[in-house]
Motif scaffolding. Structure first.
Motif, PDB file in Angstrom:
ATOM      1  N   VAL A   1       0.876  -1.177   0.000  1.00 22.46           N
ATOM      2  CA  VAL A   1       0.000   0.000   0.000  1.00 22.46           C
ATOM      3  C   VAL A   1       0.910   1.222   0.000  1.00 22.46           C
ATOM      4  O   VAL A   1       2.006   1.173   0.564  1.00 22.46           O
ATOM      5  N   PRO A   2       0.481   2.314  -0.628  1.00 19.28           N
ATOM      6  CA  PRO A   2       1.403   3.443  -0.803  1.00 19.28           C
ATOM      7  C   PRO A   2       1.879   4.042   0.524  1.00 19.28           C
ATOM      8  O   PRO A   2       3.006   4.477   0.629  1.00 19.28           O
ATOM      9  N   ASP A   3       1.021   4.025   1.552  1.00 19.54           N
ATOM     10  CA  ASP A   3       1.416   4.620   2.831  1.00 19.54           C
ATOM     11  C   ASP A   3       1.732   3.528   3.861  1.00 19.54           C
ATOM     12  O   ASP A   3       1.430   3.662   5.043  1.00 19.54           O
ATOM     13  N   GLY A   4       2.361   2.462   3.395  1.00 18.33           N
ATOM     14  CA  GLY A   4       2.617   1.304   4.246  1.00 18.33           C
ATOM     15  C   GLY A   4       3.467   1.619   5.469  1.00 18.33           C
ATOM     16  O   GLY A   4       3.250   1.040   6.539  1.00 18.33           O
ATOM     17  N   GLU A   5       4.412   2.531   5.344  1.00 13.34           N
ATOM     18  CA  GLU A   5       5.279   2.819   6.491  1.00 13.34           C
ATOM     19  C   GLU A   5       4.529   3.537   7.602  1.00 13.34           C
ATOM     20  O   GLU A   5       4.735   3.250   8.782  1.00 13.34           O
ATOM     21  N   LEU A   6       3.655   4.472   7.210  1.00  8.69           N
ATOM     22  CA  LEU A   6       2.838   5.125   8.230  1.00  8.69           C
ATOM     23  C   LEU A   6       1.898   4.113   8.871  1.00  8.69           C
ATOM     24  O   LEU A   6       1.743   4.063  10.102  1.00  8.69           O
ATOM     25  N   ARG A   7       1.284   3.254   8.045  1.00  8.69           N
ATOM     26  CA  ARG A   7       0.388   2.221   8.571  1.00  8.69           C
ATOM     27  C   ARG A   7       1.125   1.313   9.554  1.00  8.69           C
ATOM     28  O   ARG A   7       0.588   0.900  10.568  1.00  8.69           O
ATOM     29  N   ALA A   8       2.368   1.002   9.228  1.00  7.69           N
ATOM     30  CA  ALA A   8       3.141   0.112  10.089  1.00  7.69           C
ATOM     31  C   ALA A   8       3.446   0.770  11.440  1.00  7.69           C
ATOM     32  O   ALA A   8       3.373   0.119  12.489  1.00  7.69           O
ATOM     33  N   THR A   9       3.781   2.064  11.431  1.00  2.80           N
ATOM     34  CA  THR A   9       4.060   2.727  12.716  1.00  2.80           C
ATOM     35  C   THR A   9       2.776   2.878  13.538  1.00  2.80           C
ATOM     36  O   THR A   9       2.803   2.769  14.760  1.00  2.80           O
ATOM     37  N   LEU A  10       1.649   3.112  12.864  1.00  6.95           N
ATOM     38  CA  LEU A  10       0.376   3.201  13.590  1.00  6.95           C
ATOM     39  C   LEU A  10       0.027   1.842  14.210  1.00  6.95           C
ATOM     40  O   LEU A  10      -0.457   1.773  15.343  1.00  6.95           O
ATOM     41  N   THR A  11       0.285   0.781  13.477  1.00  7.44           N
ATOM     42  CA  THR A  11       0.079  -0.568  14.019  1.00  7.44           C
ATOM     43  C   THR A  11       0.938  -0.774  15.262  1.00  7.44           C
ATOM     44  O   THR A  11       0.464  -1.261  16.298  1.00  7.44           O
ATOM     45  N   ALA A  12       2.204  -0.380  15.135  1.00  6.63           N
ATOM     46  CA  ALA A  12       3.110  -0.517  16.275  1.00  6.63           C
ATOM     47  C   ALA A  12       2.619   0.294  17.471  1.00  6.63           C
ATOM     48  O   ALA A  12       2.781  -0.126  18.623  1.00  6.63           O
ATOM     49  N   SER A  13       1.989   1.446  17.216  1.00  3.09           N
ATOM     50  CA  SER A  13       1.526   2.281  18.332  1.00  3.09           C
ATOM     51  C   SER A  13       0.453   1.552  19.135  1.00  3.09           C
ATOM     52  O   SER A  13       0.457   1.574  20.372  1.00  3.09           O
ATOM     53  N   GLN A  14      -0.481   0.872  18.449  1.00  2.00           N
ATOM     54  CA  GLN A  14      -1.517   0.133  19.185  1.00  2.00           C
ATOM     55  C   GLN A  14      -0.901  -1.063  19.925  1.00  2.00           C
ATOM     56  O   GLN A  14      -1.254  -1.348  21.061  1.00  2.00           O
ATOM     57  N   MET A  15       0.033  -1.738  19.281  1.00  2.00           N
ATOM     58  CA  MET A  15       0.695  -2.896  19.891  1.00  2.00           C
ATOM     59  C   MET A  15       1.455  -2.492  21.155  1.00  2.00           C
ATOM     60  O   MET A  15       1.328  -3.120  22.209  1.00  2.00           O
ATOM     61  N   ILE A  16       2.270  -1.459  21.031  1.00  2.00           N
ATOM     62  CA  ILE A  16       3.120  -1.043  22.149  1.00  2.00           C
ATOM     63  C   ILE A  16       2.267  -0.504  23.291  1.00  2.00           C
ATOM     64  O   ILE A  16       2.527  -0.780  24.464  1.00  2.00           O
ATOM     65  N   GLY A  17       1.220   0.244  22.956  1.00  2.00           N
ATOM     66  CA  GLY A  17       0.330   0.758  23.997  1.00  2.00           C
ATOM     67  C   GLY A  17      -0.337  -0.370  24.765  1.00  2.00           C
ATOM     68  O   GLY A  17      -0.475  -0.323  25.995  1.00  2.00           O
ATOM     69  N   LEU A  18      -0.733  -1.408  24.037  1.00  2.00           N
ATOM     70  CA  LEU A  18      -1.364  -2.572  24.665  1.00  2.00           C
ATOM     71  C   LEU A  18      -0.371  -3.251  25.614  1.00  2.00           C
ATOM     72  O   LEU A  18      -0.714  -3.638  26.735  1.00  2.00           O
ATOM     73  N   VAL A  19       0.860  -3.388  25.155  1.00  2.00           N
ATOM     74  CA  VAL A  19       1.906  -4.017  25.979  1.00  2.00           C
ATOM     75  C   VAL A  19       2.135  -3.199  27.255  1.00  2.00           C
ATOM     76  O   VAL A  19       2.212  -3.749  28.357  1.00  2.00           O
ATOM     77  N   VAL A  20       2.233  -1.881  27.089  1.00  2.00           N
ATOM     78  CA  VAL A  20       2.495  -1.012  28.248  1.00  2.00           C
ATOM     79  C   VAL A  20       1.353  -1.119  29.260  1.00  2.00           C
ATOM     80  O   VAL A  20       1.582  -1.295  30.460  1.00  2.00           O
ATOM     81  N   LEU A  21       0.098  -1.046  28.790  1.00  2.00           N
ATOM     82  CA  LEU A  21      -1.025  -1.037  29.726  1.00  2.00           C
ATOM     83  C   LEU A  21      -1.322  -2.418  30.312  1.00  2.00           C
ATOM     84  O   LEU A  21      -1.648  -2.527  31.491  1.00  2.00           O
ATOM     85  N   ARG A  22      -1.237  -3.452  29.493  1.00  2.00           N
ATOM     86  CA  ARG A  22      -1.590  -4.793  29.960  1.00  2.00           C
ATOM     87  C   ARG A  22      -0.474  -5.423  30.789  1.00  2.00           C
ATOM     88  O   ARG A  22      -0.725  -6.003  31.837  1.00  2.00           O
ATOM     89  N   TYR A  23       0.777  -5.285  30.315  1.00  2.00           N
ATOM     90  CA  TYR A  23       1.889  -5.981  30.977  1.00  2.00           C
ATOM     91  C   TYR A  23       2.750  -5.039  31.819  1.00  2.00           C
ATOM     92  O   TYR A  23       3.378  -5.482  32.768  1.00  2.00           O
ATOM     93  N   GLY A  24       2.822  -3.759  31.432  1.00  2.00           N
ATOM     94  CA  GLY A  24       3.677  -2.819  32.159  1.00  2.00           C
ATOM     95  C   GLY A  24       2.958  -2.219  33.358  1.00  2.00           C
ATOM     96  O   GLY A  24       3.298  -2.490  34.503  1.00  2.00           O
ATOM     97  N   ILE A  25       1.936  -1.396  33.080  1.00  2.00           N
ATOM     98  CA  ILE A  25       1.186  -0.731  34.158  1.00  2.00           C
ATOM     99  C   ILE A  25       0.147  -1.684  34.766  1.00  2.00           C
ATOM    100  O   ILE A  25      -0.254  -1.517  35.901  1.00  2.00           O
ATOM    101  N   ARG A  26      -0.258  -2.688  33.997  1.00  2.00           N
ATOM    102  CA  ARG A  26      -1.272  -3.666  34.391  1.00  2.00           C
ATOM    103  C   ARG A  26      -2.586  -2.998  34.825  1.00  2.00           C
ATOM    104  O   ARG A  26      -3.074  -3.192  35.945  1.00  2.00           O
TER     105      ARG A  26
END
Lengths: 209, 209
Positions: free
Chosen positions: A151-176
């Protein structure tokens, strides 16, 4: 190649005739030091071989490429680029759910969880660590996703994907934060899978025309 | 009440007749120390007044409630609960975009950005800081969202919302992964607004029956 090619590092008190496990460990230790000192971009398999005082061919024997060496040096149980490739080879409409399940699955292993949270903590505190994590994410994970998605904006899409992933990790496993920390993985996939799908491909495409 | 009620702290080299600004600063310093020592749950306006050696009425004069005292003690330019209330009073179908715009807007201020990233870094490293951030998030932000939304699983929805928000903050402002770090806020709202909407209310409801 054999372990005879290994020149033992001075002052480590190791036997001169190191076994294969030793050379692998020595390369990993040298890699950790090199990545910390010079950053992800500047390090090569060759420079790690030099730092570990081993032949470059021995590094290639144990590690497929720089991404492999890096993930093993920081103790990741899975190679993000491989996960991405496997997931993207499944049905396009399941990409979000499958990617989420693969990544979060890794966090069920406490050792991995703690290392990634440690990495994030360091990255938030040090310009250099942030640059290293960013270079690795962009070059080895996000860029590959971008290419695979075509997709033409694949890199932006990939960083947005990472943002949801990392946020989930921080809240579920980090801050719990509850109830997120206790929700079964399956329910999480139902909740967040469509979001990953949206970030990667957009909902209209995911749901068909 | 007046500043005469303030008992100056010993050893700070301040003039005995402290002005109003001084008492406010003294209460904030005592609050920071109390929150760090005892956590968010255990601290009250009364205990902060005691620690600052001022009358409890003076604390109430400067700070509306515990959430207000906490956000000012850690230097937040906006009160998350107020932002949530304002956003939820707008059109239901714009809740995602408006919430995102309000929160990310705060991060354009470098001082705030650095403080929140520092708070996250600490929370990832220390059990106690994680508990404090979690207690504050749950009690003062997420619980209010859950009540306002009047959906049965509002608390889970609120933590999922927070996961996307925090991940965005970490990647855009913390690690500064490109191209996410350079995308204009307006484009980000277009990209991530629907995700926040999904987490909070689900797409079907947002798009109508």
């Amino acid at each position: 190649m054999t372990s005879e090619q290994v020149v033992p590092r001075r002052g480590r008190g190791r036997p001169r005739a190191a076994d294969a496990g030793d050379s692998r460990e020595r390369i990993l230790a040298a890699a950790s030091a090199e990545f910390s000192r010079h950053g992800y971009e500047a390090v090569s398999l060759r420079s790690v071989a030099r730092a570990a005082s081993v032949d470059a061919a021995l590094v290639h024997h144990y590690f497929e490429d720089k991404a492999d060496l890096f993930t093993q040096a920081i103790g990741m149980p899975l190679r993000p680029d491989r996960v991405v490739k496997t997931v993207l080879s499944g049905p396009r409409e399941d990409v979000g759910a499958n990617l989420l399940r693969a990544i979060l699955g890794g966090f069920e292993e406490p050792g991995f969880r703690d290392r990634v949270l440690g990495l994030l903590r360091t990255a938030l505190g040090h310009e250099f660590a942030a640059a290293m994590l960013r270079q690795f994410l962009v070059k080895e994970v996000l860029h590959r996703v971008a290419i695979e998605l075509a997709v033409p904006d694949g890199e932006l899409r990939a960083t947005l994907t990472a943002s949801q992933m990392i946020g989930l990790v921080v809240l579920r496993y980090g801050i719990r934060a509850e109830p997120l920390a206790s929700v079964p993985l399956d329910e999480l996939v139902v909740r967040v899978g469509p979001v990953i799908q949206w970030h990667l491909l957009g909902f209209p495409e995911a749901k068909g025309p």
